[in-house]
Design a protein around this motif. Structure first.
Motif, PDB file in Angstrom:
ATOM      1  N   PHE A 103       0.854  -1.185   0.000  1.00 22.59           N
ATOM      2  CA  PHE A 103       0.000   0.000   0.000  1.00 22.59           C
ATOM      3  C   PHE A 103       0.890   1.234   0.000  1.00 22.59           C
ATOM      4  N   GLY A 104       0.353   2.330  -0.492  1.00 24.54           N
ATOM      5  CA  GLY A 104       1.081   3.591  -0.459  1.00 24.54           C
ATOM      6  C   GLY A 104       0.905   4.291   0.877  1.00 24.54           C
ATOM      7  N   ILE A 105       1.690   5.328   1.090  1.00 23.56           N
ATOM      8  CA  ILE A 105       1.628   6.081   2.340  1.00 23.56           C
ATOM      9  C   ILE A 105       0.254   6.722   2.541  1.00 23.56           C
ATOM     10  N   GLY A 106      -0.369   7.149   1.455  1.00 19.81           N
ATOM     11  CA  GLY A 106      -1.708   7.739   1.546  1.00 19.81           C
ATOM     12  C   GLY A 106      -2.740   6.760   2.081  1.00 19.81           C
ATOM     13  N   THR A 107      -2.613   5.501   1.690  1.00 20.03           N
ATOM     14  CA  THR A 107      -3.529   4.469   2.187  1.00 20.03           C
ATOM     15  C   THR A 107      -3.356   4.266   3.677  1.00 20.03           C
ATOM     16  N   TYR A 108      -2.104   4.224   4.126  1.00 16.54           N
ATOM     17  CA  TYR A 108      -1.863   4.045   5.559  1.00 16.54           C
ATOM     18  C   TYR A 108      -2.318   5.266   6.373  1.00 16.54           C
ATOM     19  N   ILE A 109      -2.217   6.446   5.812  1.00 20.22           N
ATOM     20  CA  ILE A 109      -2.715   7.648   6.490  1.00 20.22           C
ATOM     21  C   ILE A 109      -4.234   7.577   6.619  1.00 20.22           C
ATOM     22  N   ALA A 110      -4.905   7.139   5.557  1.00 23.49           N
ATOM     23  CA  ALA A 110      -6.364   6.998   5.598  1.00 23.49           C
ATOM     24  C   ALA A 110      -6.777   5.942   6.631  1.00 23.49           C
ATOM     25  N   ILE A 111      -6.063   4.831   6.668  1.00 26.94           N
ATOM     26  CA  ILE A 111      -6.362   3.785   7.647  1.00 26.94           C
ATOM     27  C   ILE A 111      -6.124   4.309   9.061  1.00 26.94           C
ATOM     28  N   TYR A 112      -5.035   5.063   9.251  1.00 29.57           N
ATOM     29  CA  TYR A 112      -4.745   5.647  10.565  1.00 29.57           C
ATOM     30  C   TYR A 112      -5.873   6.581  11.000  1.00 29.57           C
ATOM     31  N   PHE A 113      -6.367   7.402  10.074  1.00 24.57           N
ATOM     32  CA  PHE A 113      -7.454   8.331  10.372  1.00 24.57           C
ATOM     33  C   PHE A 113      -8.697   7.585  10.852  1.00 24.57           C
ATOM     34  N   ILE A 114      -9.051   6.518  10.171  1.00 22.85           N
ATOM     35  CA  ILE A 114     -10.232   5.731  10.546  1.00 22.85           C
ATOM     36  C   ILE A 114     -10.009   5.052  11.896  1.00 22.85           C
ATOM     37  N   VAL A 115      -8.838   4.463  12.084  1.00 20.21           N
ATOM     38  CA  VAL A 115      -8.540   3.788  13.351  1.00 20.21           C
ATOM     39  C   VAL A 115      -8.511   4.802  14.491  1.00 20.21           C
ATOM     40  N   TRP A 116      -7.934   5.985  14.262  1.00 19.47           N
ATOM     41  CA  TRP A 116      -7.856   7.005  15.314  1.00 19.47           C
ATOM     42  C   TRP A 116      -9.252   7.381  15.803  1.00 19.47           C
ATOM     43  N   TRP A 117     -10.172   7.643  14.874  1.00 20.11           N
ATOM     44  CA  TRP A 117     -11.530   8.019  15.279  1.00 20.11           C
ATOM     45  C   TRP A 117     -12.267   6.873  15.962  1.00 20.11           C
ATOM     46  N   THR A 118     -12.023   5.657  15.534  1.00 22.71           N
ATOM     47  CA  THR A 118     -12.644   4.504  16.198  1.00 22.71           C
ATOM     48  C   THR A 118     -12.126   4.374  17.626  1.00 22.71           C
ATOM     49  N   VAL A 119     -10.829   4.524  17.806  1.00 25.68           N
ATOM     50  CA  VAL A 119     -10.228   4.384  19.138  1.00 25.68           C
ATOM     51  C   VAL A 119     -10.643   5.541  20.044  1.00 25.68           C
ATOM     52  N   ILE A 120     -10.755   6.750  19.535  1.00 22.99           N
ATOM     53  CA  ILE A 120     -11.148   7.877  20.405  1.00 22.99           C
ATOM     54  C   ILE A 120     -12.536   7.655  20.982  1.00 22.99           C
ATOM     55  N   PHE A 121     -13.438   7.099  20.181  1.00 21.69           N
ATOM     56  CA  PHE A 121     -14.777   6.828  20.708  1.00 21.69           C
ATOM     57  C   PHE A 121     -14.768   5.686  21.720  1.00 21.69           C
ATOM     58  N   MET A 122     -13.780   4.817  21.645  1.00 18.12           N
ATOM     59  CA  MET A 122     -13.657   3.755  22.651  1.00 18.12           C
ATOM     60  C   MET A 122     -13.055   4.282  23.944  1.00 18.12           C
ATOM     61  N   THR A 123     -12.174   5.275  23.859  1.00 20.40           N
ATOM     62  CA  THR A 123     -11.496   5.767  25.063  1.00 20.40           C
ATOM     63  C   THR A 123     -12.258   6.874  25.791  1.00 20.40           C
ATOM     64  N   LEU A 124     -13.192   7.523  25.136  1.00 19.34           N
ATOM     65  CA  LEU A 124     -13.887   8.654  25.765  1.00 19.34           C
ATOM     66  C   LEU A 124     -14.574   8.317  27.095  1.00 19.34           C
TER      67      LEU A 124
END
Length: 89
Positions: free
Chosen positions: A2-23
Motif C-alpha cells: 500500500f502507499g503512504i496515503g492508504t496508511y494515512i487513511a487507515i490511521y485516520f479511521i482507526v484514530w476516530w474509532t479508538v477515540i470513541f472507545m477511550t472517551l
C-alpha cells in the motif's frame, strides 16, 4: 504493497474509532461528584481529560496501524485471505 496515503487513511479511521472507545474511561459526571453548575447538564463530565485521551488514542492507533502495515508489507496479511462478494484477481 500500500502507499503512504492508504496508511494515512487507515490511521485516520482507526484514530476516530479508538477515540470513541477511550472517551468513557475515567469520566465522572457532575452529578456523581455532587457539584452541578447552574445551567449545565448534571450528566456532563466534571473533568473529561481530553488531552490525555487524545495522546492515548494517538499511541494506540499508531500501534494498530503499525502492526497492520507490518503484516501487509511482509505478506502475512493479504486481501485474498478474506471472503469477498466478488472475484479478486
Amino acid at each position: 504493497m500500500f502507499g503512504i496515503g492508504t496508511y494515512i487513511a487507515i490511521y485516520f479511521i482507526v484514530w476516530w474509532t479508538v477515540i470513541f472507545m477511550t472517551l468513557p474511561f475515567g469520566v465522572r459526571s457532575q452529578h456523581e461528584d455532587g457539584v452541578v453548575q447552574d445551567g449545565t447538564e448534571p450528566g456532563a463530565p466534571q473533568r473529561p481529560l481530553l488531552l490525555r485521551k487524545a495522546i492515548a488514542t494517538t499511541l494506540i492507533a499508531a500501534v494498530i496501524v503499525g502492526l497492520f502495515a507490518f503484516l501487509v508489507e511482509t505478506h502475512r496479511l493479504r486481501l485474498d485471505m478474506f471472503p469477498m462478494p466478488f472475484k479478486v484477481d
